[in-house]
Enzyme design. Structure first.
Site, short mmCIF file in Angstrom:
data_model
loop_
_atom_site.label_atom_id
_atom_site.label_comp_id
_atom_site.label_asym_id
_atom_site.label_seq_id
_atom_site.Cartn_x
_atom_site.Cartn_y
_atom_site.Cartn_z
CB SER A 1 9.40 -12.29 4.14
OG SER A 1 7.98 -11.16 4.60
CB ILE B 1 -1.09 -0.13 1.15
CG1 ILE B 1 -2.19 0.80 1.06
CG2 ILE B 1 -0.03 0.58 2.46
CD1 ILE B 1 -3.22 0.53 -0.18
CG ASP C 1 9.65 -3.05 3.47
OD1 ASP C 1 10.30 -2.41 2.18
OD2 ASP C 1 9.16 -3.48 4.41
CE LYS D 1 8.33 -4.08 7.60
NZ LYS D 1 8.33 -4.09 6.16
#
EC number: 6.3.3.3
Length: 241
Positions: free
Chosen positions: A42, A14, A55, A38
């Site tokens: 994965s 998103i 990320d 975080k």
């Protein structure tokens, strides 16, 4: 003592990492001692035989955060599936004590923490035979409130309302909603208005659809986030940890 917020998406992909990177940039570029967290990622990149949490790398690059990846993302998996399954496939189950130790370390070192979930609120992190442990469980254990990241497009009313109601049923405080990939459009604006009416939650900010991501991803996120977010507004929605 640190203040923080947990970023939850209405769905996978998103754009919550882009939003989180933007929030981190706005805080750190204005001198705030902020860090990203975080618990598990994965689908990691493999560079020179080393797993890189993509990320975490993006957020760190955008916000110029230099904390070692292992401190801010303690569990990194190669397989691009839900963390609980990746952990099983790679024989590397999550240890919540380690996750919490890293979190406490960051709370003591930094003034502000922006945590990001994996997938949506019900994304399973652990399935060890004693029950399923989800992102929602982690948020409660870390005693954090949340901001929901939602899109403005088709289907967002249903996805956002269901996410908000589920989070509320867990007893987790929702500070508001950030709309990602926003364009000025009657359809988008009506979706956003309907979300506000049904959830009774404020729209904290609207981040434009960043179309030039492929040309200069890092700089594009910085530029657009500075237009969408203010450090004061971000901090206003954080709670003491």
């Amino acid at each position: 003592m640190a203040k923080g917020i947990f970023i939850v998406g209405t769905d996978t992909d998103i754009g919550k990492t882009v939003v989180t990177a933007g929030l981190m940039h706005v805080l750190r570029s204005r001198g705030y001692n902020a860090v990203y967290f975080k618990a598990a990622l994965s689908g990691a990149l493999e560079i020179d035989n080393k797993l890189i949490p993509s990320d975490t790398k993006l957020v760190s690059d955008v916000s110029k955060l230099e904390e070692p990846y292992e401190n801010i993302t303690p569990y990194v998996y190669r397989t691009g599936v839900s963390p609980h399954l990746a952990a099983r496939l790679e024989n590397n189950p999550m240890d919540l004590d380690i996750v919490k130790e890293k979190y406490v370390y960051l709370k003591e070192k930094y003034d502000f923490i922006i945590a990001e979930g994996s997938g949506g609120i019900v994304c399973p992190l652990i399935d060890d035979g004693r029950g399923v442990y989800t992102i929602g469980n982690l948020i409660k254990d870390l005693n954090m409130s949340v901001i929901i990241v939602a899109s403005a497009g088709l289907g967002t009313i249903n996805h956002t309302v269901l996410t908000a109601k589920y989070i509320e049923n867990l007893g987790i405080k929702i500070e508001g909603i950030i709309i990602n990939k926003y364009e000025k459009d009657l359809f988008y604006d009506d979706n956003i208005g309907m979300i506000e009416k049904i959830t009774k939650l404020p729209i904290v900010a609207k981040l434009k659809n960043i179309k030039d991501m492929n040309d200069n991803e890092i700089e594009a996120i910085r530029i657009h986030s500075e237009k969408a977010f203010s450090a004061e507004n971000i901090i206003k929605h954080m709670e003491q940890l």
